[in-house]
Design a protein around this motif. Structure first.
Motif, PDB file in Angstrom:
ATOM      1  N   THR B  15      47.333  27.262 -45.658  1.00 52.68           N
ATOM      2  CA  THR B  15      48.595  28.587 -44.336  1.00 52.68           C
ATOM      3  C   THR B  15      48.237  29.875 -45.364  1.00 52.68           C
ATOM      4  N   PRO B  16      48.717  31.530 -44.384  1.00 52.70           N
ATOM      5  CA  PRO B  16      48.768  32.133 -45.118  1.00 52.70           C
ATOM      6  C   PRO B  16      49.390  32.289 -46.335  1.00 52.70           C
ATOM      7  N   ASN B  17      50.463  31.334 -47.101  1.00 52.55           N
ATOM      8  CA  ASN B  17      50.858  31.105 -48.074  1.00 52.55           C
ATOM      9  C   ASN B  17      51.038  30.128 -49.685  1.00 52.55           C
ATOM     10  N   HIS B  18      49.387  29.598 -48.551  1.00 50.49           N
ATOM     11  CA  HIS B  18      49.348  28.236 -49.964  1.00 50.49           C
ATOM     12  C   HIS B  18      47.610  27.524 -49.910  1.00 50.49           C
ATOM     13  N   GLY B  19      47.604  26.650 -50.117  1.00 49.03           N
ATOM     14  CA  GLY B  19      46.702  26.331 -50.595  1.00 49.03           C
ATOM     15  C   GLY B  19      45.954  25.578 -51.943  1.00 49.03           C
ATOM     16  N   ILE B  20      44.849  24.725 -51.546  1.00 47.22           N
ATOM     17  CA  ILE B  20      44.361  23.914 -52.595  1.00 47.22           C
ATOM     18  C   ILE B  20      43.872  24.716 -53.561  1.00 47.22           C
ATOM     19  N   THR B  21      43.378  24.668 -54.962  1.00 46.20           N
ATOM     20  CA  THR B  21      42.382  25.106 -55.107  1.00 46.20           C
ATOM     21  C   THR B  21      41.522  23.823 -56.021  1.00 46.20           C
ATOM     22  N   THR B  22      40.068  23.984 -55.848  1.00 42.38           N
ATOM     23  CA  THR B  22      39.359  22.691 -56.493  1.00 42.38           C
ATOM     24  C   THR B  22      38.370  23.102 -57.689  1.00 42.38           C
ATOM     25  N   ARG B  23      37.338  22.358 -58.166  1.00 45.47           N
ATOM     26  CA  ARG B  23      36.768  22.875 -59.357  1.00 45.47           C
ATOM     27  C   ARG B  23      35.412  22.427 -59.040  1.00 45.47           C
ATOM     28  N   ILE B  24      34.923  23.806 -58.343  1.00 41.97           N
ATOM     29  CA  ILE B  24      33.301  23.032 -57.825  1.00 41.97           C
ATOM     30  C   ILE B  24      31.691  23.167 -59.378  1.00 41.97           C
ATOM     31  N   ASN B  25      31.099  22.047 -59.131  1.00 39.62           N
ATOM     32  CA  ASN B  25      29.807  22.636 -60.252  1.00 39.62           C
ATOM     33  C   ASN B  25      29.025  23.161 -59.443  1.00 39.62           C
ATOM     34  N   ARG B  26      28.489  23.331 -58.286  1.00 33.78           N
ATOM     35  CA  ARG B  26      27.916  24.322 -56.989  1.00 33.78           C
ATOM     36  C   ARG B  26      28.244  23.975 -56.031  1.00 33.78           C
ATOM     37  N   THR B  27      27.363  25.353 -55.017  1.00 36.43           N
ATOM     38  CA  THR B  27      27.359  25.122 -53.556  1.00 36.43           C
ATOM     39  C   THR B  27      26.055  24.642 -53.545  1.00 36.43           C
ATOM     40  N   LEU B  28      25.996  23.450 -52.712  1.00 36.93           N
ATOM     41  CA  LEU B  28      24.897  23.046 -52.114  1.00 36.93           C
ATOM     42  C   LEU B  28      24.047  22.947 -50.739  1.00 36.93           C
ATOM     43  N   HIS B  29      25.130  23.937 -50.345  1.00 38.08           N
ATOM     44  CA  HIS B  29      24.807  23.752 -48.685  1.00 38.08           C
ATOM     45  C   HIS B  29      25.494  25.147 -48.293  1.00 38.08           C
ATOM     46  N   HIS B  30      25.215  26.294 -47.763  1.00 38.35           N
ATOM     47  CA  HIS B  30      25.747  27.227 -46.778  1.00 38.35           C
ATOM     48  C   HIS B  30      25.054  27.594 -45.340  1.00 38.35           C
ATOM     49  N   GLU B  31      25.388  27.754 -44.359  1.00 38.34           N
ATOM     50  CA  GLU B  31      24.717  28.774 -42.952  1.00 38.34           C
ATOM     51  C   GLU B  31      26.147  28.681 -42.396  1.00 38.34           C
TER      52      GLU B  31
END
Lengths: 281, 281
Positions: B15-31
């Motif tokens: 939402t504009p005022n709430h969210g999750i945050t999660t640790r990543i090792n790496r990005t695998l893909h972006h397009e």
């Protein structure tokens, strides 16, 4: 509004690798009590938020779920709960829910940290507002000690603890549940908050096994709490006589609630498969 | 390990005022596909995570909840589903669950963005792995167009859409549900994912009203999905003939599932009070 607005976000690691982040307007309170750090923040999404030792305990917007669900399932399983004990629960929310049951003669709150009670009264009047009801006895003392000194004294006991680290660690151990068994009358029933089925599977398994060793009837149910880790929370019941899945739902009172409904009482125990597996041998 | 470790965190404002945050090792893909941005990240808590237009769609660890729960409630309400359509659902998870039902002759996937299908096959083989089953027909086209061109053709239709912004906006509108009604056989049943009861109350109210105007039987149920906003997700059923709360649970097949159980089928419709209020007039 300025072109660049200062944004403050409270981020809580609910596990080492995952958490929530929520926007705050301002911090309202911070202290280190004898037992833990106590913070109150004004959030945009959830209203005021109580944080103990860096973990969200309750918020204005979703507190009703936890407080209703730790209270009414056990209270509606016992046919006539008169003397009820809350171990922990210094915010007063469980007490508020207990008092909705007209059979209640005394509701005793045993909270080890008196500062939690005072801070809750100041910043969460909707939650703590019933602590001055004449049926309520507030005792600032160790729950384990209180349990030991009150044998055969209560109809229902709610273990409304913080996480199983810090001051609450003893509240997740088998000798404590044996103490609760002894503090309950012969048809008494207990319920404990037992963390997230997603993130605390070993704890749920262990607590369920411990309570099963002591009480003839043990049951697990869950509720949706968005500010708690994974959004799904579990509660474990131990009962000497009355089985929550055997109640006659048609005779349950319709209380003024926003989550618990008598019609869901039995349905609560139809768990998702991955949760069901936690409590099967 | 170095003294200072680089920590990467993916943070999603749900939402504009709430969210999750999660640790990543790496990005695998972006397009950027023709329709949306597509990201795949390797997270520590949830395995690989698929993100479309900055919103988590699925993860290795909790995908089973969404895919089982969008599929089996409707599939187990219809006595003999042979021809099943998924609108959206390019990751293939709903198709995998549909194929667990032995009555199924064809499972048609209509996904507007072919890149979602290809990316899912590459990074989520456990989810997309059944898309090459001979009963499966994959069509990269507009679901609204497909529905219009296939009248009286399906027993069950699952609307497995993204959020009601971007390419999926038409999938939350009343003319689309009328089109689904027409694309179903005379005893057909549909189900749509309908967002969070905590954060999308107006949408749930509107969709339930729209589907109620078209179908004689309308039902809502929820499931716990930790990576989705609030952790609680809703699904809305529209049915021409068969009522999910009238099934004989004892006759339902025990499929290989981790969330859905036949024993919970009816219990799912005993909603929390604040959710129940969304669907009452």
């Amino acid at each position: 509004m300025d072109k660049f607005e200062t944004e403050l976000w409270y981020t809580e690691k609910q596990t080492p690798n995952h958490g929530i982040t929520t926007r705050i307007n301002r911090t309202l309170h911070h202290e280190k009590s004898e037992y833990q750090s106590i913070d109150v923040m004004e959030t945009r999404q959830f209203g005021n938020m109580l944080v103990l030792d860096g973990m969200v305990m309750t918020t204005d917007k979703d507190e009703f779920v936890y407080h209703e669900m730790i209270t009414h399932v056990a209270m509606n399983t016992h046919p006539e709960p008169k003397n009820v004990l809350v171990v922990g629960g210094g915010d007063g929310g469980a007490i508020r829910e207990i008092l909705k049951h007209p059979t209640v003669e005394t509701a005793t709150l045993v909270e080890i940290d008196g500062r939690v009670i005072e801070v809750s009264k100041q910043f969460f009047p909707e939650i703590a507002g019933r602590l001055d009801d004449p049926r309520v006895q507030v005792r600032v003392e160790d729950g384990i000690k209180h349990i030991r000194e009150h044998q055969n004294a209560y109809d229902v006991i709610l273990v409304d603890s913080t996480e199983p680290i810090g001051p609450a660690v003893g509240l997740f151990q088998k000798p404590f549940y044996q103490g609760i068994y002894d503090a309950l009358r012969e048809d008494g029933i207990m319920v404990a908050q037992t963390e997230s089925p997603w993130f605390n599977r070993d704890l749920i398994r262990q607590v369920f096994r411990d309570i099963s060793d002591i009480f003839p009837i043990t049951r697990l149910y869950t509720a949706s709490i968005p500010t708690y880790p994974s959004g799904l929370w579990s509660f474990t019941i131990g009962s000497k006589k009355f089985d929550p899945v055997e109640v006659d739902e048609s005779k349950l009172p319709h209380l003024d609630t926003r989550y618990y409904r008598p019609e869901m009482h039995k349905a609560l125990f139809q768990l998702p498969q991955f949760v069901q597996e936690l409590i099967e041998k």
